[in-house]
Design a protein around this motif. Sequence first.
Motif, PDB file in Angstrom:
ATOM      1  N   PHE B 173       0.833  -1.340  -0.450  1.00 22.65           N
ATOM      2  CA  PHE B 173       0.027  -0.332  -0.455  1.00 22.65           C
ATOM      3  C   PHE B 173       0.940   0.767   0.204  1.00 22.65           C
ATOM      4  O   PHE B 173       0.377   2.212  -0.533  1.00 22.65           O
ATOM      5  N   ASP B 174       1.630   1.087   0.163  1.00 23.53           N
ATOM      6  CA  ASP B 174       3.039   2.207   0.790  1.00 23.53           C
ATOM      7  C   ASP B 174       4.226   2.736  -0.701  1.00 23.53           C
ATOM      8  O   ASP B 174       4.843   3.225  -0.350  1.00 23.53           O
ATOM      9  N   SER B 175       3.659   1.526  -1.638  1.00 22.46           N
ATOM     10  CA  SER B 175       4.740   1.604  -2.652  1.00 22.46           C
ATOM     11  C   SER B 175       4.123   2.381  -4.320  1.00 22.46           C
ATOM     12  O   SER B 175       2.588   2.100  -4.416  1.00 22.46           O
ATOM     13  N   ILE B 176       4.337   3.028  -4.553  1.00 21.00           N
ATOM     14  CA  ILE B 176       3.836   3.764  -5.559  1.00 21.00           C
ATOM     15  C   ILE B 176       3.595   2.725  -7.054  1.00 21.00           C
ATOM     16  O   ILE B 176       2.772   3.175  -7.938  1.00 21.00           O
ATOM     17  N   VAL B 255     -10.489   2.334  -1.950  1.00 23.51           N
ATOM     18  CA  VAL B 255      -9.819   2.431  -2.445  1.00 23.51           C
ATOM     19  C   VAL B 255      -9.211   3.738  -0.877  1.00 23.51           C
ATOM     20  O   VAL B 255      -8.458   3.992  -0.065  1.00 23.51           O
ATOM     21  N   TYR B 256     -10.532   4.350  -0.814  1.00 20.75           N
ATOM     22  CA  TYR B 256     -10.671   5.576   0.333  1.00 20.75           C
ATOM     23  C   TYR B 256      -9.985   5.091   1.112  1.00 20.75           C
ATOM     24  O   TYR B 256      -9.160   6.362   2.440  1.00 20.75           O
ATOM     25  N   GLY B 261      -6.233   7.580  -1.121  1.00 24.60           N
ATOM     26  CA  GLY B 261      -5.901   8.171  -2.945  1.00 24.60           C
ATOM     27  C   GLY B 261      -4.222   7.703  -2.627  1.00 24.60           C
ATOM     28  O   GLY B 261      -3.342   7.868  -3.995  1.00 24.60           O
ATOM     29  N   GLY B 262      -3.101   7.519  -1.711  1.00 22.11           N
ATOM     30  CA  GLY B 262      -1.665   7.605  -1.951  1.00 22.11           C
ATOM     31  C   GLY B 262      -0.846   6.076  -1.846  1.00 22.11           C
ATOM     32  O   GLY B 262      -2.003   5.409  -2.179  1.00 22.11           O
ATOM     33  N   GLU B 273     -10.872  12.204  -5.296  1.00 23.89           N
ATOM     34  CA  GLU B 273      -9.767  13.292  -5.868  1.00 23.89           C
ATOM     35  C   GLU B 273     -11.062  13.957  -5.372  1.00 23.89           C
ATOM     36  O   GLU B 273     -10.827  14.502  -4.597  1.00 23.89           O
ATOM     37  N   ILE B 274     -12.751  14.198  -6.233  1.00 23.02           N
ATOM     38  CA  ILE B 274     -13.239  15.137  -5.463  1.00 23.02           C
ATOM     39  C   ILE B 274     -14.064  14.805  -4.648  1.00 23.02           C
ATOM     40  O   ILE B 274     -14.240  16.239  -3.511  1.00 23.02           O
TER      41      ILE B 274
END
Lengths: 383, 320
Positions: B173-176, B255-256, B261-262, B273-274
Amino acid sequence: MAGVTLREIVKEYGDVVAVDHVSLEVQDGEFVALVGPSGCGKTTTLNLVAGLLELTDGDILIGDKLINDLDPKDRDLAMVFQNYALYPNKKVYDNLAFPLKMRGTPKGEIAARVRKTAEILSIEHLLDRKPKQLSGGQQQRVALGRALVRNPKAFLMDEPLSNLDAKLRVQMRAELKRFHQEIGATVLYVTHDQMEAVTMADKMAVMSGGVLQQYGPPDEVYRHPVNVFVAGFVGSPSMNLLRAAVTAADGQGALRGTEGWLHPLSPANARRAAASSGDVMVGIRHNQVHLSREERPGWVETRVYTVEPTGDLTYVHLRLGGQLLVASADAEWRAAPDDRVWVEFDQGSLHLFDAQTELALPLADAVASGATVGSARAMATAG
Amino acid sequence: MALSRARVLPVAPPRARRPRPGLFASIVRHWADYLYVAPALLVMVLVIGYPVVYTVYLSFFETPPRSGDWVWTGVGNYTETLGSARFWDTTRNTFYWTVGSTALAFVIGFGAALVVQRQFVGRGIVRAILLIPYVISHVAAAYVWRWFLHSDYGLVSGTLLDWGVIERPLVLFDSIRWVMPTVILVNVWKEFPFVMIMLLAGLQTVPDQLMRAAKVDGAGAWNRFWHVTVPHLKGVILITTLLLFVVNLNSFTLVYLMTGGGPAGASQLWITEIYNIAFRSLRYGEASAYSVVLFLIMLSMGYFYVKALTGGGKSQRRPA
């Protein structure tokens, strides 16, 4: 083409025996109809031959090759289904081509054979259509074409005409018969409509309760039913079947119906009846019942139940005690309900069955009509 | 053709056409019908119509968070949104997410449907187990998977470390790079039972006679699947994938809750995003413009959706 042989085949579903030791030999090029009421095991038998069901016991041969354990696709049989089972998403051309494609036939040959088949069945103009755009009769022809296209060893047909309307059915019946005669196909044909069997088949196999009752040419089955079931099933309207005791009157043999009527027997029939273990079932077809409006000696009194004019002839339903009897008369014959009518059964075409075993009582030698039961196989009826 | 001509029967003369009643007359004549649907219509106007109009209106204003003012900017919000690289990154993520989730869930769901359609001992139990992800709430699923896959205190990472399979914590989860595949996998896990149910229902309607015909025609298992099953399921397949596509395009919860989103927007989707723009940054005007853009995109997809749902019967029409 090749013959198909069934040897003592059995299909059981748990405790239910759907097909019970059926043996049948279909000669190369023969049209054999499997007939019987719903649930008699005829379709199961066909599916066993096709390989869509697994045999419990017995052998199936095509030609002289045992095929018990072969996959349907390796049996080289073609099948025509009641609902045609055309691939709805494929055009007629691709429906016809499908069995060839599955066998890896080269494209050029597929095209040639599809065209040829379409020509035989006069469906060339339909090749670009989808099944849904075809009428019932056209779909039927395409289904037939899909079976015909790959030159199978034999054709299996599962009630192929029963989804058509009455008029088209008669027309397709003639076409199928013609088709069979022209290409000399071996056909195993399942139907519940004994009329189809009688009109088309070289031989008919009558089944009931999973048991083969009689196997022979339609004519023979019609004239010499081996038991009460076959007698009642084959022929339209059904054969009249009356229970009676064997007795004597005026020094000659006679039948006494459970309702009290008395009908004399010819010496030959009296001898047959005497062989019965007890009561007999008397079978008499509608056209062998003689009618009279006046009382005659030895004739049985009945009351008119209703009269059905059909144009060619008139069916007269008569009440004999609590039972109904159908007779046929001239086209102009008319009567009012409850009129008194006297009947006589034609001695030469009287069918007699043992009421206990329901088996036909054999004709006394060379007396009656001169015919013999021949190759018809008699078996005890089940149910 | 003599036959068809002989069948022609005398036809009754066409009925004189009555003049078509006007709209108003029609409404008056069916006033009771309108009365029945009026409550539903009213609610729809209130909860859908009003927000839509309000959002479109709001999208032309800037709404500075600290003040309650609305400042007219014209199409400023739109040019800013569409001109930002962030919007296009999010769009790419959203399509990655939607296409990836839909495709994978479809393939796995179809496979599961084919398996549980067969007769085998314990089929009922297997079916029930496979349905569990579908009935679990999104929130519960998100937290369970976050704990499962967390790099520091996650069950998977910890176990693999203990067993010596990996030397460093498994960072997902913390990997782009890995965050999108990971959230997509969780989403697929959640969604495949839906595909399974839909296709299972479809599979049960494949005509048995057609299957038997194909067998006799020499088709093996694959050919029967390809030439009979798939064409028969075409409608169900279309509807199922479209439904999934729309649902995934509008995803938010999983996802939220799992990533917010990160990291660094690597798993940011349109809706998350919205949500961030509107309710975290309180830039309602910009969020409204964003929403209107999405609304237009969804609307154009809805066109295909409706067309697929209603136009499917076209090929089934029989000639008279």
